[in-house]
Structure formats: C-alpha cells, structure tokens
Design an enzyme around this catalytic site. Sequence first.
Site, PDB file in Angstrom:
ATOM      1  N   SER A 282       0.814  -1.215   0.000  1.00  0.00           N
ATOM      2  CA  SER A 282       0.000   0.000   0.000  1.00  0.00           C
ATOM      3  C   SER A 282       0.855   1.276   0.000  1.00  0.00           C
ATOM      4  CB  SER A 282      -0.955  -0.055   1.206  1.00  0.00           C
ATOM      5  OG  SER A 282      -1.939   0.938   1.118  1.00  0.00           O
ATOM      6  N   ASP A 293      10.089   5.524 -10.224  1.00  0.00           N
ATOM      7  CA  ASP A 293       9.668   6.103 -11.505  1.00  0.00           C
ATOM      8  C   ASP A 293      10.422   7.393 -11.820  1.00  0.00           C
ATOM      9  OD1 ASP A 293       7.968   4.028 -11.901  1.00  0.00           O
ATOM     10  OD2 ASP A 293       6.105   5.175 -11.778  1.00  0.00           O
ATOM     11  N   LYS A 307      -0.691  -4.239  -3.158  1.00  0.00           N
ATOM     12  CA  LYS A 307      -1.988  -3.759  -2.658  1.00  0.00           C
ATOM     13  C   LYS A 307      -2.171  -2.315  -3.131  1.00  0.00           C
ATOM     14  CE  LYS A 307      -4.814  -2.951   1.458  1.00  0.00           C
ATOM     15  NZ  LYS A 307      -5.151  -1.556   1.120  1.00  0.00           N
TER      16      LYS A 307
END
Length: 374
Positions: A282, A293, A307
């Site tokens: 999460s 990224d 998740k």
Amino acid sequence: MLFNNFFILFFFSYSVNSAELDIYKKIDLFGEVLEKINKQYVDEIDQSEGMDSAINGLLQSLDPYSSYMSPEIFQEMQTETSGEFGGLGIEVSMEAGVVKVITPIDDTPASKAGIKAGDYIVKIDNVQVQGKSLSEAVDLMRGLVGTDIELTVRRRGVKKALTFNITREIIEVQSVKSDLLENNIGYIRLTSFNDNSSDQIKKKIKKLKENENLKAFILDLRNNPGGLLTQAIKISDFFLENGEIVSTKSRKKSENRKWFARKGDITDGKTLVVLINYGSASASEIVAGALKDHKRAIILGENSYGKGSVQSIIPLKNKGAIRLTVAKYYLPSGKSISEVGVRPDIEVNEEGDDFRIKTDTDNQLNYAIKLLNG
C-alpha cells in the site's frame, strides 16, 4: 423520430424495472434460504451471526480488502489505531479462504517467533481457518495479554506445515527508527504510515545530516503494511524536487485525484537506497514506486505485495462499519500497483531461516551498505 424516441424511453424504462424486479426476486430467494436453514439445518443457528456472515460474504466477494465490522470489532479497531493494543503484531488479509500475513510488525511476538510476510495461517489453536471470515479469524487470534496461542502456517517453498507458539503482548507501534551506519550512511526504518510519521522522519534526517561524513541514505520499508495516504505523499515529497507522486482513480471521474511534489529535497540530493520486500504494501509501494519512476532512488530487495487500492471506513447505523474499496492507486508511470507490486531495481532475496531485519543475518541491508560504499 417521435416514435423512435418513445421506443428508446420505453425500452430504457423496461430495462430498469426488469433489473429492479430481479433484485427483489433475489431478496425473496435469500429470505427463503434463511427460512429453510432455520427450520431444517441440523443445529440451531444464531440468526444475527448468520446475517453478519452474509453481509461479510457480499463484501469479501468484491475483493480481499472489503469487509464488515460488527459494532464490537469496529470499537476494537478504533482502540487499536490509537497506537497501543493487545495481540500478536501481524497485519493480515484473506486469500483463498485462509488468513494471509501481509507483514509481521517489528519487535512484536509474531516477528520474534519467526512469522513472515506471505505466510498462510491455516489453523488457530487447532481450529481450521478455512470457511471463516477474516473478522472471525482475527477474533480467534485476539485474547488476554500473557496468554498463549498456537498458529499453524503454510509457507512458500516449505513442504511441511510450520507451528508457532506465541504469547500475546501489548503492541506498541513506533513507526520510525534511525541509525548511522558505517559512520557515513543514514539509515531510516519506517514500519507504518501513522499520523506523525513524516514529522518523525524529518527530525531523524535533520539529526543525521549533522554528521559531516554523511554521504547517502537507506530508507527501509520492508514489512511495512502501509497506512495513511497523506503520509505516503509527504514522505515521497521529502526526496523529490518535482513531478507526480501518485494518482487515484475512482468510480466517478470527478473524484479522480493527482498529487505532485513541491520543490525541495531535504536530503540535498544524496544517494538513496529504498529496501522493500513482500511485506511492503500500500503506502510503502506508493513511496517506493514514485521514487523508482522518478529515478530518485535505487530500489533493492524483493517484489512488494501489490496492494494498490484505497479503503474507506464507512460507519453504519448499527454502530458497526464496512471497510470498502473506493479507489485504486496509480504510479507516475501510469502503472497500477494492484496484484503486481513494485519490482526492485536490484533483486536480493532473504537468505536463511535466521534472517532478521537489521541484524547480522540481514543480507539485504548488508548488500545495500556494500553498494553505497563501493
């Protein structure tokens, strides 16, 4: 043209009425099934518990994270989130009818006993978990502080079931720890995303920066099951100068949101390694994914849990609540975390049954230290 419009309107109205009629038929069918159970089932049943199970079954058919909380369980949950509670110290979900460990919390009975992220709990004190709801299984694991519990576990790659005898304790969650490693690496371990996690991390980084030899940071998110989205955004922002951090997509387009970093990297751009494993879920995946990224950090360890959804706690009239998935997370790259997780740049798996985070057996942390020191 008038006839065509009338036909479309009539057809639409008929479809809606047909759908509503089908729902009412299903409700009647449910009532009939309940009546048959009450009259003919071999044992007498508690109708109230049966209805709770039916509600929970509906929610769990949606995804593993949606569930029903009775008034008692909802009250207990509110007590637990205050930071101190009794139990074993594990974050769990339901998968394939058994309890799956998302992560054991650091320095808790479960962690010390050797429970690992990804373990499947199949028995609790010789009671089969199969067929029980997540809340029922959690109830079985709860008990008085100082009492013992036996968990039977299935683990990936291990043929035989494992048995753990654990003593329940008061669980005090401290979300941030720090240390100076090799006199030149700032180590920060975040175990959950609580209300004050970002403030704690900011203070720890400021303190670590007082060392003149400091050249890099390690952010350890292993076995961190997540927490508050707001904290994940703030903590990601600490290490970024700009760019998107995360976005959420909901059923209604008007509720879709994006969050962006503000200028100012509080580590002054120093090299950063982020440690993740299967127990990183999460909010942990949001931070690791955003930093990966933007090529701001080297992600090291194992693939994360996957998740990628947002749950809201929605109170009900009976003073219970439902935990309902209301949106999904997306990384700056546009990729969803759900069921995929974040893949590390450098894959280093745990070695040996004696593996413990931040000890001599922690081969992942040792690898990160060697990497930073060349």
